[in-house]
Motif scaffolding. Structure first.
Motif, PDB file in Angstrom:
ATOM      1  N   MET A   1       0.841  -1.174   0.000  1.00  0.00           N
ATOM      2  CA  MET A   1       0.000   0.000   0.000  1.00  0.00           C
ATOM      3  C   MET A   1       0.887   1.237   0.000  1.00  0.00           C
ATOM      4  O   MET A   1       1.820   1.341   0.784  1.00  0.00           O
ATOM      5  CB  MET A   1      -0.891  -0.010   1.243  1.00  0.00           C
ATOM      6  N   ASN A   2       0.601   2.187  -0.873  1.00  0.00           N
ATOM      7  CA  ASN A   2       1.319   3.447  -0.916  1.00  0.00           C
ATOM      8  C   ASN A   2       0.570   4.506  -0.132  1.00  0.00           C
ATOM      9  O   ASN A   2      -0.667   4.483  -0.064  1.00  0.00           O
ATOM     10  CB  ASN A   2       1.512   3.920  -2.357  1.00  0.00           C
ATOM     11  N   ILE A   3       1.336   5.420   0.468  1.00  0.00           N
ATOM     12  CA  ILE A   3       0.748   6.521   1.217  1.00  0.00           C
ATOM     13  C   ILE A   3       1.441   7.819   0.837  1.00  0.00           C
ATOM     14  O   ILE A   3       2.509   7.830   0.224  1.00  0.00           O
ATOM     15  CB  ILE A   3       0.833   6.302   2.745  1.00  0.00           C
ATOM     16  N   SER A  47       5.818   3.601  -0.109  1.00  0.00           N
ATOM     17  CA  SER A  47       5.050   2.546   0.547  1.00  0.00           C
ATOM     18  C   SER A  47       4.832   2.910   2.018  1.00  0.00           C
ATOM     19  O   SER A  47       5.601   3.689   2.599  1.00  0.00           O
ATOM     20  CB  SER A  47       5.783   1.204   0.462  1.00  0.00           C
ATOM     21  N   PHE A  48       3.797   2.345   2.606  1.00  0.00           N
ATOM     22  CA  PHE A  48       3.491   2.615   4.014  1.00  0.00           C
ATOM     23  C   PHE A  48       4.717   2.369   4.886  1.00  0.00           C
ATOM     24  O   PHE A  48       5.089   3.212   5.709  1.00  0.00           O
ATOM     25  CB  PHE A  48       2.323   1.726   4.477  1.00  0.00           C
ATOM     26  N   ASN A  77      -3.898   7.636   2.752  1.00  0.00           N
ATOM     27  CA  ASN A  77      -3.625   6.456   1.920  1.00  0.00           C
ATOM     28  C   ASN A  77      -3.601   6.868   0.456  1.00  0.00           C
ATOM     29  O   ASN A  77      -4.238   7.825   0.045  1.00  0.00           O
ATOM     30  CB  ASN A  77      -4.630   5.350   2.188  1.00  0.00           C
ATOM     31  N   GLY A  78      -2.806   6.159  -0.324  1.00  0.00           N
ATOM     32  CA  GLY A  78      -2.684   6.422  -1.743  1.00  0.00           C
ATOM     33  C   GLY A  78      -1.502   7.322  -2.065  1.00  0.00           C
ATOM     34  O   GLY A  78      -1.087   8.128  -1.249  1.00  0.00           O
ATOM     35  N   ASP A  79      -0.960   7.134  -3.224  1.00  0.00           N
ATOM     36  CA  ASP A  79       0.152   7.953  -3.698  1.00  0.00           C
ATOM     37  C   ASP A  79      -0.424   9.182  -4.377  1.00  0.00           C
ATOM     38  O   ASP A  79      -0.983   9.089  -5.471  1.00  0.00           O
ATOM     39  CB  ASP A  79       1.021   7.149  -4.667  1.00  0.00           C
TER      40      ASP A  79
END
Length: 84
Positions: A1-3, A47-48, A77-79
């Motif tokens: 998960m990307n942040i 990434s997280f 959350n999300g790029d």
């Protein structure tokens, strides 16, 4: 998960620019993150695990280096990095 994270650093000193620059440099040296400083804050993408590890390492380093300082962090959350 990307942040995506936004990090603001406030050292309690009259000459605040050198510590702010040092914190940004330290953050940029952390693996796996895209760091984008601007006039208000510094944005961190990845990434997280990479982003949270980079923020954790940078906060720990700055607390050991500077007497008094404050971090304000927003994480979503999300790029959301700007696409060049």
């Amino acid at each position: 998960m990307n942040i995506s994270a936004e990090l603001s650093f406030y050292p309690f000193t009259d000459d605040f620019k050198p510590p702010v620059r040092d914190v940004i440099k330290h953050l940029e040296q952390q693996p796996g993150v895209d760091v984008r400083p601007n006039r208000i804050s510094t944005q961190v993408f990845g990434s997280f695990d990479d982003v949270t590890a980079a923020i954790d390492a940078t906060m720990r380093w700055s607390f050991e280096r500077y007497d008094s300082c404050v971090f304000v962090t927003k994480i979503m959350n999300g790029d959301r990095s700007p696409k060049d």
